[in-house]
Design a protein around this motif. Structure first.
Motif, mmCIF file in Angstrom:
data_model
loop_
_atom_site.group_PDB
_atom_site.id
_atom_site.type_symbol
_atom_site.label_atom_id
_atom_site.label_comp_id
_atom_site.label_asym_id
_atom_site.label_seq_id
_atom_site.Cartn_x
_atom_site.Cartn_y
_atom_site.Cartn_z
ATOM 1 N N UNK A 1 0.808 -1.213 0.000
ATOM 2 C CA UNK A 1 0.000 0.000 0.000
ATOM 3 C C UNK A 1 0.843 1.266 0.000
ATOM 4 N N UNK A 2 0.166 2.362 -0.319
ATOM 5 C CA UNK A 2 0.758 3.688 -0.185
ATOM 6 C C UNK A 2 -0.247 4.581 0.538
ATOM 7 N N UNK A 3 0.215 5.320 1.547
ATOM 8 C CA UNK A 3 -0.642 6.223 2.317
ATOM 9 C C UNK A 3 -0.093 7.640 2.199
ATOM 10 N N UNK A 4 -0.865 8.587 2.713
ATOM 11 C CA UNK A 4 -0.448 9.985 2.683
ATOM 12 C C UNK A 4 -0.741 10.629 4.036
ATOM 13 N N UNK A 5 0.234 11.375 4.568
ATOM 14 C CA UNK A 5 0.089 12.014 5.872
ATOM 15 C C UNK A 5 0.657 13.428 5.797
ATOM 16 N N UNK A 6 0.042 14.344 6.529
ATOM 17 C CA UNK A 6 0.556 15.710 6.598
ATOM 18 C C UNK A 6 1.830 15.736 7.425
ATOM 19 N N UNK A 7 2.841 16.419 6.932
ATOM 20 C CA UNK A 7 4.128 16.472 7.619
ATOM 21 C C UNK A 7 4.045 17.148 8.981
ATOM 22 N N UNK A 8 3.108 18.068 9.172
ATOM 23 C CA UNK A 8 3.063 18.814 10.426
ATOM 24 C C UNK A 8 2.391 18.049 11.540
ATOM 25 N N UNK A 9 1.834 16.886 11.217
ATOM 26 C CA UNK A 9 1.098 16.126 12.223
ATOM 27 C C UNK A 9 2.013 15.129 12.917
ATOM 28 N N UNK A 10 2.045 15.154 14.219
ATOM 29 C CA UNK A 10 2.783 14.142 14.964
ATOM 30 C C UNK A 10 2.236 14.112 16.389
ATOM 31 N N UNK A 11 1.491 13.066 16.725
ATOM 32 C CA UNK A 11 0.900 12.921 18.049
ATOM 33 C C UNK A 11 0.127 14.165 18.472
ATOM 34 N N UNK A 12 -0.599 14.726 17.531
ATOM 35 C CA UNK A 12 -1.454 15.858 17.834
ATOM 36 C C UNK A 12 -0.728 17.186 17.850
ATOM 37 N N UNK A 13 0.583 17.195 17.560
ATOM 38 C CA UNK A 13 1.342 18.432 17.589
ATOM 39 C C UNK A 13 2.016 18.642 16.237
ATOM 40 N N UNK A 14 2.527 19.829 16.016
ATOM 41 C CA UNK A 14 3.256 20.089 14.785
ATOM 42 C C UNK A 14 4.699 19.671 14.948
ATOM 43 N N UNK A 15 5.310 19.312 13.839
ATOM 44 C CA UNK A 15 6.720 18.950 13.881
ATOM 45 C C UNK A 15 7.548 20.165 14.288
ATOM 46 N N UNK A 16 8.538 19.948 15.105
ATOM 47 C CA UNK A 16 9.370 21.046 15.582
ATOM 48 C C UNK A 16 10.006 21.774 14.413
ATOM 49 N N UNK A 17 9.875 23.096 14.434
ATOM 50 C CA UNK A 17 10.525 23.908 13.421
ATOM 51 C C UNK A 17 9.805 23.982 12.107
#
Length: 430
Positions: free
Chosen positions: A257-273
């Motif tokens: 399979x191939x999925x798609x995820x937003x880069x800013x999402x991580x455990x309910x928070x945005x990625x640092x920086x």
């Protein structure tokens, strides 16, 4: 499973002998007109076909899907990447399938090769179409080379499909009900990955193994069943997921399979920086089958109680394509982001080898009484350095002594597994 498994074309040369002298005479004028279009009369509803030729278009089948309640509710990756001139045929096949029309006339002007391309695309986009087999037959016009009729091979009879659909929806919802409503997209994907692996056994003799019921109802399948079930559940959750086919290096056909995820999402928070306004969506590969320790390809050097492998959860093409080769059935985007690498997210990743850092990780793992420690390295050089220090040097000596004191024993036989494709070392403490 490759696209070629669908390509079983049956061509039959039309013959006017089927009509008899009287009918041939009566239809002579009409035959002359239809010959301009290259259509053969045998076996077709002439009035319907002429009407379609005069008024039919892609919009006809799109409207039919909407009017009849078959409008697609998922993102159709294969449809979006087909040549535009094949969109009409795609929607026609989709409508026929949703109507449970397993055979009949085919109106869109496509060759048999194009029919298979589109038929494959529909099934790849829609795992909820669970009643088809992997083969079918089509009849071409000898004059135009376009498909005139089709006959699908099916595994579930029309009268049984609605009841099975309800069972499949209930099975998928049983998985979804265990996932927190506050979970991020990654957490949902991970939960479904684990659920399918935990509830499915890999068996090449599984019943109906190319479709979702093998994994969700019978709990025994092969790669196609694993991957389609994974896709089906994510679709019910409103997440993007598509089905990819190809081969295994030095092996046979395979599906993942191939999925798609937003880069800013991580455990309910945005990625640092990463500012919210710079958020982007990236694609990742998932191979549920190879995440299952029961799968034969993952059993080397593992004990019989091996747990899920997370190597194939949201991995990059750099990692996956060492062993997987996608076919050319569809254009694929770059899958280069490692933002959701399981080992990075859980503190098991080391860009380089540092003896003191690895020593501290080993001691903390023993103190926490973990059953194992996993260490993924950022390069082959770091990976080989770690192997040498651990298994040829003395880096394991003190953690081993500490483990024996904690357990009140005087000897310890450690076991380990190395994965050269992912630069991963796993040490089992027990």
């Amino acid at each position: 499973m490759s696209r070629e498994t669908y390509e079983e074309t049956c061509r039959e040369k039309p013959s006017q002998k089927r009509f008899g002298p009287a009918k041939c005479f009566t239809l002579l004028g009409l035959c002359a007109v239809l010959a301009l279009y290259g259509y053969v009369l045998s076996g077709f509803h002439i009035v319907t076909r002429v009407k379609y030729e005069l008024t039919g278009s892609e919009e006809t089948w799109e409207n039919a899907a909407v009017m009849e309640g078959y409008a697609s509710t998922v993102e159709e990756y294969y449809y979006d990447h087909l040549p535009e001139e094949l969109h009409e045929a795609y929607r026609e096949i989709y409508v026929h399938l949703m109507r449970y029309e397993d055979s009949g006339d085919f109106f869109s002007a496509v060759s048999s090769e194009e029919f298979w391309q589109v038929y494959y695309a529909v099934l790849a986009d829609h795992p909820e179409i669970f009643w088809t087999d992997t083969s079918a037959r089509v009849e071409e016009s000898a004059l135009t080379g376009t498909v005139m009729t089709y006959q699908l091979d099916v595994t579930v009879e029309p009268e049984d499909r609605d009841a099975m659909r309800e069972e499949l929806e209930a099975a998928a919802d049983a998985c979804i009900s265990q996932i927190s409503s506050d979970a991020t997209d990654y957490e949902k994907i991970k939960a479904v990955y684990e659920y399918v692996i935990d509830t499915t056994e890999y068996d090449v003799n599984s019943e109906d193994s190319q479709n979702i019921q093998s994994a969700l109802l019978y709990h025994s399948s092969v790669c196609a069943g694993y991957s389609r079930a994974f896709q089906y559940i994510l679709h019910r959750m409103g997440l993007f997921c598509t089905y990819i086919t190809g081969t295994i290096v030095d092996g046979g056909d395979h599906g993942w399979n191939m999925v798609r995820i937003a880069e800013t999402e991580m455990s309910g928070e945005t990625l640092a920086g990463v500012p919210e306004t710079d958020a982007s969506e990236n694609y990742y590969y998932v191979d549920v089958t190879w995440g299952d320790p029961v799968f034969a390809g993952n059993m080397d050097d593992y004990d019989t109680e091996s747990t899920i492998s997370y190597n194939y959860l949201c991995c990059t093409e750099m990692d996956l394509f060492k062993t997987h080769v996608p076919d050319d059935s569809i254009e694929l985007p770059e899958c280069t982001s490692d933002a959701y690498d399981y080992y990075k997210l859980n503190g098991f990743y080391y860009e380089s080898f540092d003896r003191e850092t690895i020593y501290q990780a080993l001691m903390e793992s023993v103190q926490a009484q973990d059953t194992r420690i996993m260490m993924k390295f950022g390069s082959e050089e770091a990976y080989l350095e770690a192997q040498s220090a651990l298994f040829e040097g003395d880096l394991l000596d003190e953690p081993g002594q500490y483990l024996m004191r904690l357990n009140g024993v005087t000897s310890w036989n450690y076991r380990y597994h190395t994965d050269d494709n992912f630069y991963l070392i796993t040490i089992y403490w027990n």
